[in-house]
Design a protein around this motif. Structure first.
Motif, short mmCIF file in Angstrom:
data_model
loop_
_atom_site.label_atom_id
_atom_site.label_comp_id
_atom_site.label_asym_id
_atom_site.label_seq_id
_atom_site.Cartn_x
_atom_site.Cartn_y
_atom_site.Cartn_z
N GLY A 151 21.63 52.35 72.15
CA GLY A 151 22.51 52.56 71.00
C GLY A 151 23.51 51.46 70.74
O GLY A 151 24.24 51.51 69.76
N GLY A 152 23.55 50.48 71.62
CA GLY A 152 24.48 49.38 71.40
C GLY A 152 24.05 48.52 70.22
O GLY A 152 22.95 48.66 69.69
N TRP A 200 31.68 56.66 81.56
CA TRP A 200 31.40 55.41 80.85
C TRP A 200 32.45 54.37 81.26
O TRP A 200 33.65 54.66 81.28
CB TRP A 200 31.47 55.61 79.34
N PHE A 201 31.97 53.20 81.61
CA PHE A 201 32.81 52.05 81.86
C PHE A 201 32.40 50.96 80.88
O PHE A 201 31.33 51.03 80.27
CB PHE A 201 32.61 51.52 83.29
N ARG A 202 33.23 49.97 80.75
CA ARG A 202 32.86 48.81 79.95
C ARG A 202 33.40 47.56 80.61
O ARG A 202 34.36 47.60 81.37
CB ARG A 202 33.38 48.91 78.52
N GLN A 203 32.75 46.44 80.31
CA GLN A 203 33.21 45.16 80.85
C GLN A 203 33.05 44.10 79.80
O GLN A 203 31.93 43.84 79.32
CB GLN A 203 32.43 44.78 82.11
N ASN A 220 34.31 55.67 67.35
CA ASN A 220 34.77 55.57 65.96
C ASN A 220 35.94 54.60 65.87
O ASN A 220 36.57 54.27 66.88
CB ASN A 220 35.20 56.95 65.45
N SER A 221 36.21 54.16 64.66
CA SER A 221 37.33 53.24 64.42
C SER A 221 37.29 52.07 65.39
O SER A 221 38.31 51.73 66.01
CB SER A 221 38.66 53.99 64.53
N LEU A 222 36.15 51.49 65.51
CA LEU A 222 35.97 50.42 66.50
C LEU A 222 36.81 49.20 66.17
O LEU A 222 37.02 48.86 64.99
CB LEU A 222 34.50 50.04 66.59
N LYS A 223 37.27 48.56 67.25
CA LYS A 223 38.10 47.37 67.14
C LYS A 223 37.40 46.21 67.84
O LYS A 223 36.53 46.43 68.71
CB LYS A 223 39.45 47.62 67.80
N ALA A 224 37.82 45.00 67.51
CA ALA A 224 37.22 43.83 68.15
C ALA A 224 37.37 43.90 69.67
O ALA A 224 36.48 43.48 70.41
CB ALA A 224 37.86 42.56 67.60
N GLU A 225 38.48 44.45 70.13
CA GLU A 225 38.71 44.53 71.59
C GLU A 225 37.84 45.58 72.28
O GLU A 225 37.87 45.70 73.50
CB GLU A 225 40.19 44.81 71.88
N ASP A 226 37.06 46.33 71.52
CA ASP A 226 36.09 47.24 72.13
C ASP A 226 34.79 46.52 72.50
O ASP A 226 33.91 47.12 73.12
CB ASP A 226 35.77 48.40 71.18
N GLY A 277 23.40 48.99 81.33
CA GLY A 277 24.38 48.58 80.35
C GLY A 277 23.78 48.30 78.99
O GLY A 277 22.60 47.96 78.86
N THR A 278 24.61 48.45 77.97
CA THR A 278 24.21 48.13 76.60
C THR A 278 25.36 47.40 75.92
O THR A 278 26.52 47.78 76.06
CB THR A 278 23.79 49.40 75.83
N GLN A 279 25.03 46.36 75.19
CA GLN A 279 26.05 45.51 74.57
C GLN A 279 26.56 46.12 73.27
O GLN A 279 25.76 46.52 72.41
CB GLN A 279 25.48 44.12 74.28
N VAL A 280 27.87 46.16 73.14
CA VAL A 280 28.52 46.56 71.89
C VAL A 280 29.36 45.39 71.43
O VAL A 280 30.22 44.91 72.18
CB VAL A 280 29.39 47.82 72.09
N THR A 281 29.13 44.95 70.22
CA THR A 281 29.89 43.83 69.65
C THR A 281 30.52 44.30 68.35
O THR A 281 29.81 44.77 67.45
CB THR A 281 29.00 42.62 69.39
#
Length: 121
Positions: free
Chosen positions: A8-9, A36-39, A83-89, A114-118
């Motif tokens: 889904g990324g 869920w973690f993110r890096q 939702n309301s995604l920001k660049a820092e996400d 992992g899956t990339q979210v940009t």
């Protein structure tokens, strides 16, 4: 040991939404806490949120009110609605299965690839 596969990324504009899915193998999924973690590049892994097998959820302050975690035990799947995604996400997002919904337990748990979210600003 449970196997996890995230999906889904992708690329989304700031203010937009994405829903990540994490499919788990195994017959005892309903008894796992899921997190869920993110890096982000050059940064430490960051806890995003988690859901206990009871349905209790917890979130990092940085995503509270914007992200929602849910699970479908019949499908062995946990979801991260963003939702309301920001660049820092922007980050690689990882799904984790563990026995307890604690940071220490999640770190030692079973991790997906992992899956990339940009998020573009």
């Amino acid at each position: 040991q449970v196997q996890l596969v995230e999906s889904g990324g992708g690329l989304v504009q700031a203010g937009g939404s994405l829903r990540l899915s994490c499919a788990a193998s195994g017959r005892t999924f309903s008894r796992y806490a899921m997190g869920w973690f993110r890096q982000a590049p050059g940064k430490e892994r960051e806890f995003v949120g988690g859901i206990h097998w009871t349905g209790f959820t917890t979130y990092a302050d940085s995503v509270k009110g914007r992200f929602d975690i849910s699970r479908d035990n019949a499908k062995n799947t946990v979801y991260l609605q963003m939702n309301s995604l920001k660049a820092e996400d922007t980050a690689v997002y990882y799904c984790i299965a563990s026995r307890e919904l604690t940071f220490a337990s999640l770190i030692r748990g079973s991790w997906g690839q992992g899956t990339q979210v940009t998020v573009s600003s």
